[in-house]
Motif scaffolding. Structure first.
Motif, short mmCIF file in Angstrom:
data_model
loop_
_atom_site.label_atom_id
_atom_site.label_comp_id
_atom_site.label_asym_id
_atom_site.label_seq_id
_atom_site.Cartn_x
_atom_site.Cartn_y
_atom_site.Cartn_z
N ASP A 1 0.84 -1.20 0.00
CA ASP A 1 0.00 0.00 0.00
C ASP A 1 0.87 1.24 0.00
O ASP A 1 1.73 1.41 0.87
CB ASP A 1 -0.92 0.00 1.23
CG ASP A 1 -1.87 1.17 1.20
OD1 ASP A 1 -2.91 1.07 0.55
OD2 ASP A 1 -1.56 2.21 1.82
N ILE A 2 0.64 2.12 -0.99
CA ILE A 2 1.45 3.34 -1.07
C ILE A 2 0.57 4.58 -0.96
O ILE A 2 0.91 5.64 -1.50
CB ILE A 2 2.28 3.39 -2.39
CG1 ILE A 2 1.37 3.27 -3.62
CG2 ILE A 2 3.32 2.31 -2.42
CD1 ILE A 2 2.07 3.69 -4.89
N SER A 3 -0.56 4.44 -0.22
CA SER A 3 -1.51 5.56 -0.18
C SER A 3 -0.94 6.81 0.48
O SER A 3 -1.44 7.91 0.27
CB SER A 3 -2.81 5.14 0.51
OG SER A 3 -2.54 4.63 1.79
N SER A 4 0.11 6.66 1.29
CA SER A 4 0.66 7.88 1.90
C SER A 4 1.84 8.46 1.12
O SER A 4 2.41 9.46 1.54
CB SER A 4 1.02 7.64 3.36
OG SER A 4 1.92 6.58 3.44
N LEU A 5 2.20 7.83 0.01
CA LEU A 5 3.28 8.39 -0.80
C LEU A 5 2.73 9.42 -1.77
O LEU A 5 1.80 9.15 -2.52
CB LEU A 5 3.99 7.29 -1.61
CG LEU A 5 4.84 6.27 -0.86
CD1 LEU A 5 5.65 5.44 -1.84
CD2 LEU A 5 5.76 6.93 0.14
N GLU A 6 3.29 10.61 -1.72
CA GLU A 6 2.84 11.67 -2.63
C GLU A 6 3.73 11.76 -3.86
O GLU A 6 3.38 12.38 -4.85
CB GLU A 6 2.79 13.00 -1.90
CG GLU A 6 1.51 13.11 -1.08
CD GLU A 6 1.54 14.22 -0.07
OE1 GLU A 6 2.42 15.08 -0.16
OE2 GLU A 6 0.66 14.21 0.81
N ILE A 7 4.90 11.17 -3.76
CA ILE A 7 5.83 11.17 -4.89
C ILE A 7 6.37 9.75 -5.08
O ILE A 7 6.77 9.11 -4.11
CB ILE A 7 7.02 12.12 -4.63
CG1 ILE A 7 6.53 13.56 -4.47
CG2 ILE A 7 8.03 12.03 -5.76
CD1 ILE A 7 7.55 14.48 -3.85
N VAL B 1 0.23 10.56 -8.41
CA VAL B 1 1.31 9.58 -8.60
C VAL B 1 1.12 8.83 -9.92
O VAL B 1 2.07 8.61 -10.67
CB VAL B 1 1.37 8.60 -7.41
CG1 VAL B 1 2.33 7.45 -7.70
CG2 VAL B 1 1.80 9.32 -6.15
N ALA B 2 -0.14 8.47 -10.20
CA ALA B 2 -0.44 7.77 -11.45
C ALA B 2 -0.04 8.63 -12.64
O ALA B 2 0.56 8.14 -13.61
CB ALA B 2 -1.93 7.42 -11.51
N ILE B 3 -0.37 9.92 -12.57
CA ILE B 3 -0.03 10.85 -13.65
C ILE B 3 1.49 10.91 -13.84
O ILE B 3 2.00 10.76 -14.95
CB ILE B 3 -0.60 12.26 -13.35
CG1 ILE B 3 -2.13 12.22 -13.38
CG2 ILE B 3 -0.06 13.29 -14.33
CD1 ILE B 3 -2.80 13.46 -12.84
N THR B 4 2.20 11.09 -12.73
CA THR B 4 3.66 11.18 -12.80
C THR B 4 4.27 9.92 -13.39
O THR B 4 5.17 9.99 -14.23
CB THR B 4 4.26 11.39 -11.38
OG1 THR B 4 3.46 12.34 -10.69
CG2 THR B 4 5.69 11.88 -11.46
N LEU B 5 3.79 8.76 -12.93
CA LEU B 5 4.36 7.49 -13.40
C LEU B 5 4.26 7.36 -14.92
O LEU B 5 5.21 6.99 -15.59
CB LEU B 5 3.63 6.30 -12.75
CG LEU B 5 4.07 5.90 -11.35
CD1 LEU B 5 3.29 4.69 -10.88
CD2 LEU B 5 5.56 5.59 -11.33
N VAL B 6 3.07 7.70 -15.45
CA VAL B 6 2.87 7.58 -16.89
C VAL B 6 3.72 8.60 -17.63
O VAL B 6 4.35 8.30 -18.64
CB VAL B 6 1.37 7.73 -17.25
CG1 VAL B 6 1.19 7.82 -18.75
CG2 VAL B 6 0.59 6.55 -16.69
N GLU B 7 3.80 9.81 -17.06
CA GLU B 7 4.62 10.85 -17.70
C GLU B 7 6.11 10.48 -17.70
O GLU B 7 6.85 10.84 -18.61
CB GLU B 7 4.39 12.20 -17.01
CG GLU B 7 3.08 12.84 -17.48
CD GLU B 7 2.81 14.16 -16.79
OE1 GLU B 7 1.83 14.82 -17.16
OE2 GLU B 7 3.55 14.52 -15.85
N THR C 1 -1.47 -1.09 -4.07
CA THR C 1 -2.76 -0.43 -3.83
C THR C 1 -2.59 1.00 -3.32
O THR C 1 -1.54 1.37 -2.82
CB THR C 1 -3.60 -1.19 -2.77
OG1 THR C 1 -2.91 -1.11 -1.52
CG2 THR C 1 -3.81 -2.63 -3.15
N GLY C 2 -3.67 1.76 -3.46
CA GLY C 2 -3.74 3.09 -2.85
C GLY C 2 -2.95 4.16 -3.56
O GLY C 2 -2.61 5.18 -2.95
N MET C 3 -2.67 3.96 -4.85
CA MET C 3 -1.89 4.98 -5.55
C MET C 3 -2.69 6.28 -5.68
O MET C 3 -3.85 6.27 -6.09
CB MET C 3 -1.52 4.46 -6.94
CG MET C 3 -0.49 5.34 -7.61
SD MET C 3 -0.15 4.77 -9.29
CE MET C 3 0.69 3.23 -8.98
#
Lengths: 131, 131
Positions: B48-54, B86-92, B80-82
């Protein structure tokens, strides 16, 4: 790090405390937890402290507060993963963690909560309270 | 804070990442996780990475490594918990997290793992492999 994540697992909420708590973080955790108990109608709260090597009176009071708040919202609190050294310190400090059940690990904690939720449901059904 | 706690929940292992990862912590996590998969014969790993902002390339590589290590030990990894950002950054960044399944929250992640474990068991039984 401005808040501790709360994970919803079935009817329970799971919190793992990994970082040093300070006033603001503890306050945020209490607010988040109570609002999530209310939102999901959770019946149990499981707090894992396996990565804490020191539990001082501040953490002890915070845990007792969380347990008391959960109780008035009809959720049972279980504390898991306490390290042996922490158990020794707690008793030596005279902190008995009232109102908090403990379990050795998350798995046993989940079982304990499942039993508690099951028992409560039976009582409610026997009393004719709608669940 | 020298290690991230790993919680055993049924046949799965649950890890919540709350702190900034550095080399040593990532290495310890990989070692702890692989030894626990082996010890408990776990079939799934839920991170779970729900508390990661970067999520930078270091975290991305660490997650991919964990997934690859788990796979060779016959355990499926679910992230879980992305957070949306973070999703935007990962794809970029062009990071597609190969070999990692994702789910919105821990509850859905658990379901995904339960389905995967169930399917695998059926396959093994059909092949006549003892479980």
């Amino acid at each position: 790090m401005d808040r501790i994540p709360i994970l919803k697992v079935g009817e329970c909420l799971l919190v793992t405390i990994q970082v040093d708590m300070h006033d603001e973080l503890a306050m945020t955790l209490q607010q988040d937890l109570t609002s999530q108990i209310s939102k999901y109608a959770s019946r149990g709260v499981l707090i894992d402290i396996s990565s804490l090597e020191i539990v001082d009176s501040f953490i002890g009071r915070m845990l007792a507060n969380i347990a008391a708040m959960s109780r008035v919202l009809d959720a049972q609190t279980v504390l898991t993963g306490m390290q042996p050294a922490v158990a020794i310190t707690l008793v030596e400090l005279g902190m008995s963690l009232p109102g908090i059940k403990t379990a050795l690990n998350v798995e046993r904690g989940m079982q304990l909560l499942a039993e508690y939720i099951g028992e409560n449901r039976e009582l409610e059904e026997a009393d004719g309270v709608e669940v």
